[in-house]
Design a protein around this motif. Structure first.
Motif, PDB file in Angstrom:
ATOM      1  N   LEU A  82       0.656  -1.114   0.141  1.00 55.40           N
ATOM      2  CA  LEU A  82       0.120   0.013   0.061  1.00 55.40           C
ATOM      3  C   LEU A  82       0.779   1.252  -0.159  1.00 55.40           C
ATOM      4  CD1 LEU A  82      -2.563  -1.256   2.617  1.00 55.40           C
ATOM      5  CD2 LEU A  82      -2.718  -1.617   0.225  1.00 55.40           C
ATOM      6  N   GLY A  83       1.922   1.163  -0.420  1.00 57.76           N
ATOM      7  CA  GLY A  83       3.018   2.282  -0.359  1.00 57.76           C
ATOM      8  C   GLY A  83       3.655   2.368   1.127  1.00 57.76           C
ATOM      9  N   ASP A  84       3.183   3.170   2.000  1.00 56.34           N
ATOM     10  CA  ASP A  84       3.709   3.418   3.185  1.00 56.34           C
ATOM     11  C   ASP A  84       3.745   2.271   4.177  1.00 56.34           C
ATOM     12  OD1 ASP A  84       4.683   6.017   2.532  1.00 56.34           O
ATOM     13  OD2 ASP A  84       3.083   6.923   3.621  1.00 56.34           O
ATOM     14  N   VAL A  85       2.652   1.446   3.812  1.00 59.13           N
ATOM     15  CA  VAL A  85       2.370   0.137   4.799  1.00 59.13           C
ATOM     16  C   VAL A  85       2.449  -1.061   3.800  1.00 59.13           C
ATOM     17  CG1 VAL A  85       0.600  -0.938   5.976  1.00 59.13           C
ATOM     18  CG2 VAL A  85       0.745   1.365   6.389  1.00 59.13           C
ATOM     19  N   ILE A  86       3.329  -2.086   4.173  1.00 56.09           N
ATOM     20  CA  ILE A  86       3.167  -3.404   3.540  1.00 56.09           C
ATOM     21  C   ILE A  86       2.384  -4.351   4.591  1.00 56.09           C
ATOM     22  CG2 ILE A  86       4.643  -5.328   2.855  1.00 56.09           C
ATOM     23  CD1 ILE A  86       5.117  -2.898   1.245  1.00 56.09           C
ATOM     24  N   VAL A  87       1.318  -4.849   4.113  1.00 55.45           N
ATOM     25  CA  VAL A  87       0.521  -5.878   4.653  1.00 55.45           C
ATOM     26  C   VAL A  87       1.055  -7.431   4.411  1.00 55.45           C
ATOM     27  CG1 VAL A  87      -1.742  -6.836   5.441  1.00 55.45           C
ATOM     28  CG2 VAL A  87      -1.307  -4.270   4.710  1.00 55.45           C
ATOM     29  N   HIS A  88       1.281  -8.090   5.506  1.00 53.07           N
ATOM     30  CA  HIS A  88       1.375  -9.490   5.233  1.00 53.07           C
ATOM     31  C   HIS A  88       0.396 -10.577   5.987  1.00 53.07           C
ATOM     32  CE1 HIS A  88       5.684  -8.358   4.171  1.00 53.07           C
ATOM     33  NE2 HIS A  88       5.567  -7.537   4.956  1.00 53.07           N
ATOM     34  N   ILE A  89      -0.299 -11.149   4.953  1.00 56.21           N
ATOM     35  CA  ILE A  89      -1.391 -12.206   5.897  1.00 56.21           C
ATOM     36  C   ILE A  89      -0.967 -13.429   5.287  1.00 56.21           C
ATOM     37  CG2 ILE A  89      -3.827 -12.668   5.557  1.00 56.21           C
ATOM     38  CD1 ILE A  89      -3.215  -9.719   6.647  1.00 56.21           C
ATOM     39  N   PHE A  90      -0.721 -14.225   6.439  1.00 64.18           N
ATOM     40  CA  PHE A  90      -0.393 -15.802   6.271  1.00 64.18           C
ATOM     41  C   PHE A  90      -1.605 -16.584   6.560  1.00 64.18           C
ATOM     42  CE2 PHE A  90       3.698 -13.395   7.351  1.00 64.18           C
ATOM     43  CZ  PHE A  90       4.448 -14.018   6.587  1.00 64.18           C
ATOM     44  N   HIS A  91      -1.471 -17.768   6.155  1.00 65.95           N
ATOM     45  CA  HIS A  91      -2.313 -18.854   6.238  1.00 65.95           C
ATOM     46  C   HIS A  91      -1.547 -19.258   7.827  1.00 65.95           C
ATOM     47  CE1 HIS A  91      -3.617 -22.911   6.865  1.00 65.95           C
ATOM     48  NE2 HIS A  91      -4.377 -22.660   6.017  1.00 65.95           N
ATOM     49  N   LYS A  92      -2.431 -19.643   8.740  1.00 70.50           N
ATOM     50  CA  LYS A  92      -1.779 -19.981  10.064  1.00 70.50           C
ATOM     51  C   LYS A  92      -0.654 -20.866  10.095  1.00 70.50           C
ATOM     52  CE  LYS A  92      -4.618 -23.584  11.172  1.00 70.50           C
ATOM     53  NZ  LYS A  92      -5.745 -24.100  12.299  1.00 70.50           N
ATOM     54  N   ASP A  93      -0.498 -21.968   9.262  1.00 71.87           N
ATOM     55  CA  ASP A  93       0.414 -22.972   9.254  1.00 71.87           C
ATOM     56  C   ASP A  93       1.842 -22.107   8.429  1.00 71.87           C
ATOM     57  OD1 ASP A  93      -1.329 -24.803   9.863  1.00 71.87           O
ATOM     58  OD2 ASP A  93      -1.810 -25.387   7.744  1.00 71.87           O
ATOM     59  N   GLU A  94       1.483 -21.097   7.978  1.00 70.15           N
ATOM     60  CA  GLU A  94       2.838 -20.640   7.581  1.00 70.15           C
ATOM     61  C   GLU A  94       3.360 -19.421   8.211  1.00 70.15           C
ATOM     62  OE1 GLU A  94       4.048 -21.615   4.228  1.00 70.15           O
ATOM     63  OE2 GLU A  94       2.658 -22.908   4.324  1.00 70.15           O
ATOM     64  N   ARG A  95       2.593 -18.732   9.018  1.00 71.22           N
ATOM     65  CA  ARG A  95       3.063 -17.625   9.770  1.00 71.22           C
ATOM     66  C   ARG A  95       4.194 -17.933  10.562  1.00 71.22           C
ATOM     67  NH1 ARG A  95      -0.462 -13.237  13.095  1.00 71.22           N
ATOM     68  NH2 ARG A  95       1.617 -11.769  13.754  1.00 71.22           N
ATOM     69  N   HIS A  96       4.239 -19.092  11.407  1.00 72.57           N
ATOM     70  CA  HIS A  96       5.477 -19.307  12.286  1.00 72.57           C
ATOM     71  C   HIS A  96       6.733 -19.701  11.739  1.00 72.57           C
ATOM     72  CE1 HIS A  96       2.922 -18.678  15.667  1.00 72.57           C
ATOM     73  NE2 HIS A  96       1.634 -19.377  15.194  1.00 72.57           N
ATOM     74  N   TYR A  97       6.580 -20.307  10.423  1.00 69.93           N
ATOM     75  CA  TYR A  97       7.652 -20.669   9.723  1.00 69.93           C
ATOM     76  C   TYR A  97       8.315 -19.551   9.107  1.00 69.93           C
ATOM     77  CZ  TYR A  97      10.541 -22.576   5.868  1.00 69.93           C
ATOM     78  OH  TYR A  97      11.641 -23.001   5.025  1.00 69.93           O
ATOM     79  N   TYR A  98       7.861 -18.629   8.867  1.00 71.85           N
ATOM     80  CA  TYR A  98       8.667 -17.206   8.295  1.00 71.85           C
ATOM     81  C   TYR A  98       8.974 -16.135   9.512  1.00 71.85           C
ATOM     82  CZ  TYR A  98       7.629 -18.697   3.667  1.00 71.85           C
ATOM     83  OH  TYR A  98       7.620 -19.663   2.434  1.00 71.85           O
ATOM     84  N   ASN A  99       7.950 -16.320  10.300  1.00 75.67           N
ATOM     85  CA  ASN A  99       8.178 -15.436  11.694  1.00 75.67           C
ATOM     86  C   ASN A  99       8.836 -14.202  11.431  1.00 75.67           C
ATOM     87  OD1 ASN A  99       8.537 -14.957  14.294  1.00 75.67           O
ATOM     88  ND2 ASN A  99      10.133 -16.647  14.879  1.00 75.67           N
ATOM     89  N   LEU A 100       8.358 -13.324  10.701  1.00 80.27           N
ATOM     90  CA  LEU A 100       8.697 -11.979  10.389  1.00 80.27           C
ATOM     91  C   LEU A 100       8.886 -11.099  11.494  1.00 80.27           C
ATOM     92  CD1 LEU A 100       6.568 -10.931   7.219  1.00 80.27           C
ATOM     93  CD2 LEU A 100       8.893 -11.756   7.397  1.00 80.27           C
ATOM     94  N   GLU A 101       8.175 -11.341  12.685  1.00 74.93           N
ATOM     95  CA  GLU A 101       8.295 -10.497  13.677  1.00 74.93           C
ATOM     96  C   GLU A 101       9.863 -10.737  14.456  1.00 74.93           C
ATOM     97  OE1 GLU A 101       3.945 -11.700  14.019  1.00 74.93           O
ATOM     98  OE2 GLU A 101       5.716 -12.495  13.445  1.00 74.93           O
ATOM     99  N   LYS A 102      10.206 -11.910  14.306  1.00 76.49           N
ATOM    100  CA  LYS A 102      11.657 -12.319  14.776  1.00 76.49           C
ATOM    101  C   LYS A 102      12.499 -11.840  13.623  1.00 76.49           C
ATOM    102  CE  LYS A 102      14.677 -15.759  16.477  1.00 76.49           C
ATOM    103  NZ  LYS A 102      14.696 -17.317  16.713  1.00 76.49           N
TER     104      LYS A 102
END
Length: 117
Positions: A82-102
């Protein structure tokens, strides 16, 4: 619309479609890609798509350009630029694998409680 207002719009739209564990990261001074990341997940492919669709719809209603939408068909990791904001929506099974917060652990978290109450 830009910055924090755009982040709040995206967070509200994601919340309307019951996105889980919404987390916002302040990327200013850390990344040149965007000012904020919004990260969340859905429990099914259809929910991930519904969340992404709602964010896109709300952004366009505010005449905010959606510069890029990737991963929608697979619905494992949908990215909305969205320009100033990048939104990442994961399937629950993928979120922990990529762990963007870490991965972006040096980014400060932005409180969304007041926006989503």
């Amino acid at each position: 619309m830009q910055g924090k207002a755009l982040l709040e719009l995206a967070a509200r739209a994601a919340d309307e479609k019951k996105a889980e564990q919404l987390t916002a990261l302040d990327m200013r001074g850390i990344s040149l890609i965007a000012d904020y990341f919004l990260i969340g997940h859905g429990n099914s492919h259809k929910q991930v798509q519904a969340i992404a669709r709602e964010i896109k719809k709300k952004a366009q209603e505010q005449e905010q350009e959606v510069k890029r939408l990737e991963g929608f068909d697979e619905a494992k990791w949908v990215l909305l630029d969205l320009g100033d904001v990048i939104v990442h929506i994961f399937h629950k099974d993928e979120r922990h694998y990529y762990n963007l917060e870490k991965l972006w652990g040096d980014a400060a978290q932005v409180e969304l409680d007041t926006v989503l109450s």
